[in-house]
Design an enzyme around this catalytic site. Structure first.
Site, PDB file in Angstrom:
ATOM      1  N   HIS A 165      42.383  30.553  40.150  1.00  0.00           N
ATOM      2  CA  HIS A 165      43.168  31.346  39.435  1.00  0.00           C
ATOM      3  C   HIS A 165      44.862  32.146  40.314  1.00  0.00           C
ATOM      4  O   HIS A 165      44.746  31.518  41.387  1.00  0.00           O
ATOM      5  CB  HIS A 165      42.505  32.654  39.048  1.00  0.00           C
ATOM      6  N   ASP A 196      44.285  36.881  47.585  1.00  0.00           N
ATOM      7  CA  ASP A 196      43.441  36.486  46.626  1.00  0.00           C
ATOM      8  C   ASP A 196      44.515  36.813  45.351  1.00  0.00           C
ATOM      9  O   ASP A 196      45.272  37.891  45.195  1.00  0.00           O
ATOM     10  CB  ASP A 196      42.900  37.648  46.281  1.00  0.00           C
ATOM     11  N   GLU A 208      42.810  36.018  35.257  1.00  0.00           N
ATOM     12  CA  GLU A 208      41.280  36.790  35.577  1.00  0.00           C
ATOM     13  C   GLU A 208      41.100  37.592  36.628  1.00  0.00           C
ATOM     14  O   GLU A 208      40.094  38.383  35.828  1.00  0.00           O
ATOM     15  CB  GLU A 208      41.159  35.037  37.018  1.00  0.00           C
ATOM     16  N   GLU A 209      42.424  38.422  36.558  1.00  0.00           N
ATOM     17  CA  GLU A 209      42.107  39.533  37.525  1.00  0.00           C
ATOM     18  C   GLU A 209      41.790  40.379  36.460  1.00  0.00           C
ATOM     19  O   GLU A 209      40.946  41.702  36.623  1.00  0.00           O
ATOM     20  CB  GLU A 209      43.132  40.199  38.308  1.00  0.00           C
ATOM     21  N   ASP A 221      38.114  31.369  44.256  1.00  0.00           N
ATOM     22  CA  ASP A 221      39.132  32.536  44.667  1.00  0.00           C
ATOM     23  C   ASP A 221      39.885  32.441  45.257  1.00  0.00           C
ATOM     24  O   ASP A 221      40.612  32.752  46.010  1.00  0.00           O
ATOM     25  CB  ASP A 221      38.316  34.027  43.281  1.00  0.00           C
ATOM     26  N   HIS A 268      44.081  44.089  53.064  1.00  0.00           N
ATOM     27  CA  HIS A 268      43.681  44.879  51.668  1.00  0.00           C
ATOM     28  C   HIS A 268      43.694  44.056  50.810  1.00  0.00           C
ATOM     29  O   HIS A 268      44.856  44.082  49.844  1.00  0.00           O
ATOM     30  CB  HIS A 268      45.744  45.235  52.402  1.00  0.00           C
TER      31      HIS A 268
END
Length: 774
Positions: A409, A420, A457-458, A486, A568
């Protein structure tokens, strides 16, 4: 005789046989018929089969001694060499720099989608397009969290003063340009409810289902209160769901250094950007949609979010109480104000121990806070239906009915997202660039490849879920596997979760790629990895493929360890600067992931016999059944032995399946050897046809094996999830649960449901066995 009106119109004509034009005409006619028939037979028996067979020379392609490119043909070994040599650290760094250069929330990243499509086309994937869905999303308008205190102790009728106003934003760092990029995306939760509530508050540990059970057993008052919970040990949405069910009116979630391993300020490490410890202002954004119920657009569960489709009521799918994420810096005054109020976490079991702010004078009292001490939580969100954009690239293979899908994504909660998701995005670009170069050198894949850059996606795995729901009929027939990455890199430790069918492909690929963290020269990723493959849960784009469509799937990446710099998660500090300084200084983990990913894909794309292991699946099922059996014996039920007969049936079914898979895998291995070493002349076409039919039969057995474990009625209470073997835990969201229907029935002490699900599972195991015998 002269002609008149009485002359007959027809007269008798005497015809004699015509003399033959040629001598031996009967023989000529026979020869003509014989030759025509022979030509038809040649066409039917030679040309049609040749055209019907895949135009792919399996023998040459799988000649492992041929590592050269000759006559515009690429051997499998030569393809592997390309995939191992092309991924480049500087290129991965270049892609990461682009993706992390500005905000790219779901539904607000069209320029990135267009850029991604253009790069793929440059790489050689000419068939690249943008697929759009209209989905229901929220964007933040305003929020506030204040700690209120009245001057009169324990009196609610007095005016409250602001004791502490939470910043609800992360620091802008001179060393990290990403943290100051405009527009700055506020800290918020996807699918959080709007609301303005004021109440006493309770510390609920990690806010798991079992934490709330402990609080209820301790008679801690929850109804009408606001929860303050730590991130971790489960998906954030399930924390909100359980608080809501128990009558709480809001929830605040923060990141406690307890989850940071050894790299903490308490242990003497400096906070980012000066060091590897957590920056105190970091905030984890994220979705609070009820992921264990169903992913995707909550207004179109089960079908794609196209313009004009009916929209469903979202109650039961998203929260009705407001929530906000905060930093531990903001959490400190709130937690300290609870010191001495209510029981202590020390009074509870081991799952309540180990808070990471004790050195900051937090005693982790539960509360509730006294009436003189309250939280005011204000959360204002805008909900709209808006487009999102998947980028889909296709390389057509010789076998159109066998497809491998590869995806990552693109959207992120923040401007950065260096880990991410965009470490995965950078790796995916290198995978595609490598395959593109192979295409330019003459390679033609055996199976079709679909590349996907998902949006949304999130929020709730939206882009991938809507795409699977739209193309389910085609995917059910054609899909061999889905390969997901991912987060390609946030640390040094290789981790993966996969359907057991993919175990062999993962082991083989990791054994070919040099490890970036070698302790001995020449070590591969396989050498430095413990070999553990986790079960499939949820939390990324493999969910719809595995749990809804029954397509064997995997997810992988390099994760952090307890001794790694703090990552983080979903924070502005997941930035290009953090990745360059702490995450992957050399960018070698990015390229290592690209190589592993590409090699797994290549083995599935190019191997004439799909390199699955049905035996691994049967062995895993045996382990899952034994785990369920052990759980039933510990269940709080008056008669656990009643389940013994149930499990005997399941054990017998698994044993029969295992015996069948051993024979099936053996047949597949023999066929692969025949293909690899059997040089069948073209004129022995019938042998080629016979071999092709045998290979096709075995491949169909492998391809459809996972689908046999789908139960179309779905799991109890969450019918979108169709797989009887794999699903996310109903109260964890992320981590995988095996035999979920059965396990949940045991947990609920529901004997009827135990019998129901044991019968369903037994039936699916028998269907799997039968599918391998066809």
């Amino acid at each position: 005789m002269p002609l008149n009106e009485q002359t007959p119109l027809l007269t008798t004509v005497h015809v004699v046989p015509r003399e033959p034009r040629y001598r031996h005409s009967t023989l000529r006619r026979f020869c003509t018929i014989a030759l025509s028939t022979t030509l038809i037979i040649v066409v039917v028996l030679f040309l049609i089969p040749i055209n019907w067979l895949p135009h792919h020379d399996w023998n040459d392609d799988w000649d492992s001694s041929n590592a050269t490119i000759a006559g515009q043909r690429i051997s499998y070994r030569a393809l592997q060499d390309i995939l191992l040599k092309i991924p480049n650290e500087e290129k991965a760094k270049e892609w990461s720099r682009y993706y992390t250069a500005g905000p790219h929330l779901a539904g607000k990243n069209l320029t990135q989608a267009l850029w991604t499509r253009e790069r793929w086309q440059e790489f050689g994937v000419s068939d690249a397009s943008i697929v759009t869905y209209d989905v229901w999303l929220n964007y933040p308008i305003d929020h506030r969290l204040t700690l209120l205190e009245s001057k009169g102790k324990n009196r609610e009728d007095q005016a409250y003063n602001v004791k502490y106003e939470c910043k609800l934003e992360e620091d802008v760092l001179d060393e990290d340009p990403t943290t100051g990029l405009e527009p700055r995306i506020p800290t918020f939760h996807g699918y959080s409810a709007s609301g303005d509530v004021t109440a006493q508050y309770v510390y609920v540990n990690f806010g798991t289902f079992w934490d709330f059970e402990d609080l209820e057993k301790a008679n801690v008052s929850l109804r009408g209160k606001i929860a303050i919970a730590k991130y971790g040990r489960g998906f954030r949405g399930m924390k909100v769901k359980r608080a809501q069910e128990l009558g709480m009116i809001g929830i605040v979630i923060y990141s406690d250094p307890q989850e940071d391993g050894e790299m903490t300020e308490e242990n003497g490490f400096k906070a980012y950007p000066a060091g590897p410890a957590r920056n105190p202002s970091s905030v984890q954004r994220g979705s609070v949609e009820f992921l264990s119920i169903a992913p995707g657009d909550p207004t179109t569960i089960g079908y794609p979010s196209k313009p004009g489709v009916p929209r469903q009521d979202t109650s039961g799918a998203v929260p009705s109480i407001p929530s906000v994420p905060i930093s531990y810096q903001d959490a400190l005054p709130i937690l300290k104000s609870l010191n001495g109020h209510g029981p202590s976490a020390l009074d509870f079991n081991e799952y309540w121990q180990g808070g990471g702010l004790g050195y900051k004078n937090v005693s982790y009292n539960i509360g509730p806070s006294p009436p003189s001490l309250k939280l005011n939580l204000m959360n204002k969100q805008e909900y709209i239906t808006t487009p999102i954009w998947n980028v889909i690239g296709i390389i057509n293979g010789t076998m159109a009915d066998e497809v491998v899908v590869i995806g990552n994504h693109r959207d992120a909660w923040i401007a950065g997202g260096a880990a991410d998701p965009n470490s995965g995005s950078a790796a995916l670009n290198e995978v595609i660039r490598s395959f593109g170069l192979a295409l330019k050198k003459g390679w033609k894949p055996l199976r079709t490849i679909v590349f996907a850059s998902w949006d949304g996606e999130e929020y709730s795995l939206i882009g991938s879920t809507e795409w699977v729901e739209e193309y389910l009929p085609w995917l059910s027939v054609a899909a061999v596997a889905y390969l997901n990455v991912d987060v390609a890199c946030m640390g040094p430790e290789f981790r993966t979760a996969a359907s057991p069918l993919l175990n062999k492909a993962i082991y083989d690929a990791t054994g070919l790629v040099q490890s970036p963290n070698q302790t001995v020269a020449g070590q591969t990723v396989r050498d430095t990895w413990n070999g553990h493959i986790s079960t499939m849960g949820s939390g990324s784009d493999f969910t719809a493929f595995q749990d809804f469509a029954g397509i064997p799937s995997m997810d992988m990446g390099f994760a952090r360890t307890v001794n790694s710099p703090v990552y983080h998660y979903h924070s502005n500090f997941d930035s290009f600067h953090w990745m360059s300084a702490f995450g992957d200084k050399s960018w070698e983990y990015h390229t290592s992931m690209a190589k592993i990913w590409a090699l797994i894909a290549a083995s599935l794309i190019e191997s004439p016999v799909i390199p699955f292991s049905a035996g691994d699946y049967a062995e895993a099922l045996g382990i899952y059944v034994q785990a369920a059996k052990a759980k039933s014996r510990k269940a709080d039920t008056p008669n656990p032995p009643m389940y013994e007969a149930t499990f005997q049936k399941l054990e017998s079914a698994v044993e029969r399946l295992h015996n069948t898979t051993v024979r099936f895998d053996r047949e597949a291995a023999l066929l692969q050897e025949q293909v690899k070493h059997g040089d069948i002349p073209w004129w022995k076409w019938w042998q080629k046809v016979k071999l092709y039919i045998q290979v096709k039969k075995v491949n169909d057995g492998y391809k459809f094996l996972e689908r046999q474990f789908l139960h179309q009625d779905g799991l109890d209470g969450r019918t979108w999830f169709k797989h009887v073997v794999f699903a996310p835990g109903r109260w964890t969201g992320y981590s995988g649960a095996t035999l979920p229907g059965l396990i949940e029935a045991i947990e609920d002490n529901n004997h009827t449901a135990v019998e129901k699900w044991s019968n369903i599972i037994e039936g699916r195991i028998e269907a799997a066995e039968a599918s391998l015998k066809r």
